[in-house]
Design an enzyme around this catalytic site. Structure first.
Site, PDB file in Angstrom:
ATOM      1  N   HIS A  33       7.509 -27.005  -0.954  1.00 53.55           N
ATOM      2  CA  HIS A  33       6.884 -28.112  -1.686  1.00 53.55           C
ATOM      3  C   HIS A  33       5.790 -27.616  -2.628  1.00 53.55           C
ATOM      4  CE1 HIS A  33       8.968 -31.203   0.760  1.00 53.55           C
ATOM      5  NE2 HIS A  33       9.068 -30.170   1.559  1.00 53.55           N
ATOM      6  N   LYS A  66     -14.092   0.702  -3.972  1.00 49.87           N
ATOM      7  CA  LYS A  66     -15.176   1.163  -3.085  1.00 49.87           C
ATOM      8  C   LYS A  66     -16.243   1.887  -3.906  1.00 49.87           C
ATOM      9  CE  LYS A  66     -12.350   1.949   1.021  1.00 49.87           C
ATOM     10  NZ  LYS A  66     -11.761   2.974   1.878  1.00 49.87           N
ATOM     11  N   GLU A 114       0.826  -1.208   0.000  1.00 48.07           N
ATOM     12  CA  GLU A 114       0.000   0.000   0.000  1.00 48.07           C
ATOM     13  C   GLU A 114       0.863   1.262   0.000  1.00 48.07           C
ATOM     14  OE1 GLU A 114      -2.860   0.124   3.229  1.00 48.07           O
ATOM     15  OE2 GLU A 114      -4.525   0.122   1.831  1.00 48.07           O
TER      16      GLU A 114
HETATM   17  O1  PA5 Z   1      -3.328   1.648   5.816  1.00 41.65           O
HETATM   18  C1  PA5 Z   1      -4.440   2.112   5.692  1.00 41.65           C
HETATM   19  O2  PA5 Z   1      -4.670   3.327   5.859  1.00 41.65           O
HETATM   20  C2  PA5 Z   1      -5.642   1.251   5.351  1.00 41.65           C
HETATM   21  O3  PA5 Z   1      -5.294  -0.071   5.154  1.00 41.65           O
HETATM   22  C3  PA5 Z   1      -6.689   1.314   6.454  1.00 41.65           C
HETATM   23  O4  PA5 Z   1      -6.092   0.873   7.648  1.00 41.65           O
HETATM   24  C4  PA5 Z   1      -7.904   0.449   6.157  1.00 41.65           C
HETATM   25  O5  PA5 Z   1      -8.466   0.831   4.930  1.00 41.65           O
HETATM   26  C5  PA5 Z   1      -8.938   0.593   7.254  1.00 41.65           C
HETATM   27  O6  PA5 Z   1      -9.298   1.938   7.402  1.00 41.65           O
HETATM   28  P1  PA5 Z   1     -10.064   2.464   8.672  1.00 41.65           P
HETATM   29  O7  PA5 Z   1      -9.211   2.260   9.864  1.00 41.65           O
HETATM   30  O8  PA5 Z   1     -10.292   3.905   8.376  1.00 41.65           O
HETATM   31  O9  PA5 Z   1     -11.350   1.682   8.785  1.00 41.65           O
END
Ligand code: PA5
Length: 458
Positions: free
Chosen positions: A313, A427, A292
């Site tokens: 394996h 989303k 990310e």
């Molecule tokens: O690293 C990030 O920002 C994302 O992976 C969020 O943690 C994830 O989308 C969850 O978001 P939130 O804590 O706002 O529900």
């Protein structure tokens, strides 16, 4: 203070595609500069570098408060603690709890069992979780920085009704903890209205860098693990990778520079390898952190992971002989917590008597060494990280080390390592397909596209 060890010796090799030491050294100055940019908040996304100094800001009062919350929850003699969250609001706690738990804790009546919800949208998962909770004593925390993420919101809506139905409103409130933004989002509004115990996720710490905030600390403390040792480990690594620590001693700068040199040499996939099944979710956390943070602007190493020797394996074949675009980073645990010696067997049909009297971990270590040699021979550069033990202190070090190296690494490829604009695309489509009010135009457009998908005739 002893820290984790980083061995880059097998990332520099004569075989083609490996990093030549002089190429690696060209990134030394850049890695140091990027580390300074993180500390001085002069790089991209600098509103989200609160995690850099976080370990030093966690004081005794704060830890005592989290421990008191954990105790009050455990005083209710719960069987199950449900942690509702997804992404950065899920993976850090899951990684640490799994790494520190007995491999078979769920079958050994260890209390409380920490389970997760809101990290998927599976109807079967939720139905089966509700069946389980129906028969158990339980409590939960709901974690969402934005307070509006669909998956945890959906799970919490269901579980909130269940916990209230089981215990009555007042008792349910005392069994729920909410971890969210200080002032924004639907979860903050709900928590204030209902009177839940709450913890704040700092504004300047993004989800995937938040394991050392209450997002990780509360579930880890409820699970019964030592959050002080975890934070202490992170503090030690923060000091060891600080802005004034030169490249030669700075493990985060070295790892970031090595990855960058390999990436530049065409190694587009990094495989995080473990030889301890308890580290499976540490790799999931790492995948999120790096994937990310770096995967944007058509750039970034693809983070993958394998569990050895199981996956030797299966995926072992590809790693040994498939496309040569990969490198490995191995996490090796120097000393296991338990001891099992291989017994003598009279019949010796399996012909393993030559190992009698040796520890099982000796075989694991030889598998690791043999694999390293084979993969390096097969043109797969190898980075090795050694941690002394699989305990909270060493995990704290490892977590901070990976976070720091990730920030530096993202800056080296000139991306913002602290945003995730790409996550929005699914989303938007999901909301359009669900016909969420406000998405009418997108709904029309998507429906038009779906009905018009051409059928390919062979
Ligand atoms: O690293 C990030 O920002 C994302 O992976 C969020 O943690 C994830 O989308 C969850 O978001 P939130 O804590 O706002 O529900």
């Amino acid at each position: 203070m002893e820290t984790i060890k980083l061995d880059l010796g097998k990332a520099f090799a004569k075989a083609s595609g490996f990093i030549a030491p002089d190429v690696f050294s060209t990134y030394k100055a850049a890695a140091e500069e990027m580390n300074i940019a993180l500390h001085e908040k002069t790089g991209r996304g600098s509103d989200f570098v609160g995690w850099v100094n976080l370990p030093n800001e966690i004081d005794d009062t704060y830890l005592s408060d989290v421990e008191a919350t954990a105790k009050s929850i455990n005083d209710k003699n719960i069987d199950v603690y449900v942690v509702v969250g997804i992404g950065g609001s899920y993976l850090g706690a899951k990684a640490v709890i799994d790494a520190l738990s007995d491999n078979f804790a769920h079958l050994k009546a260890h209390k409380p069992a920490v389970v997760f919800a809101g990290q998927n949208i599976s109807e079967d998962y939720l139905a089966e979780l509700r069946d389980l909770l129906d028969e158990k004593e339980w409590a939960m925390c709901v974690i969402s920085k934005s307070g509006t993420t669909t998956e945890p919101a959906l799970a919490f809506r269901l579980l909130k009704q269940d916990i209230e139905a089981k215990y009555g409103k007042a008792e349910a409130v005392s069994r729920i903890c909410a971890i969210t933004d200080a002032s924004k989002g639907a979860l903050r509004t709900l928590a204030s209205e209902e009177g839940y115990k709450t913890y704040v996720i700092p504004d300047d710490v993004g989800g995937r860098y938040s394991v050392l905030t209450p997002v990780g600390l509360v579930p880890i403390a409820v699970a019964g693990f030592d959050i002080r040792a975890l934070v202490e480990g992170a503090k030690v690594m923060a000091k060891a990778t600080a802005a004034n620590v030169k490249f030669e001693n700075n493990l985060a700068c070295q790892y970031a520079a090595a990855r960058h040199a390999l990436y530049t040499a065409g190694k587009k996939i990094e495989i995080l390898v473990n030889y301890q099944p308890k580290l499976h979710f540490m790799a999931e956390w790492w995948k999120q952190l790096y994937g990310e943070s770096e995967g944007k602007d058509s750039k970034g190493i693809f983070p993958a992971a394998v569990d050895f020797s199981s996956d030797l394996h299966s995926m072992g074949q590809y790693i040994q002989e498939g496309e040569r675009t990969l490198f490995e980073t191995v996490i090796s645990v120097a000393k296991p917590e338990r001891e099992v010696k291989i017994p003598e067997d009279k019949a010796n049909l399996d012909q393993l008597n030559f190992l009698a009297g040796k520890n099982v971990d000796f075989v694991n270590k030889m598998a690791e060494l043999g694999t390293q040699i084979a993969h390096v021979d097969g043109d797969v550069p190898n980075i090795r990280i050694e941690i002394a033990r699989l305990d909270a202190y060493n995990l704290g070090q490892l977590i901070y080390f990976f976070e720091k190296a990730c920030g530096i690494s993202g800056y080296l490829i000139n991306v913002n390592p602290f945003d995730q604009p790409g996550v929005e695309a699914y989303k938007k489509n999901m909301f359009a397909l669900l016909e969420k009010p406000g998405f009418e135009t997108e709904t029309q457009m998507l429906k038009g596209r779906i009905w018009k998908v051409p059928v390919v005739k062979l």
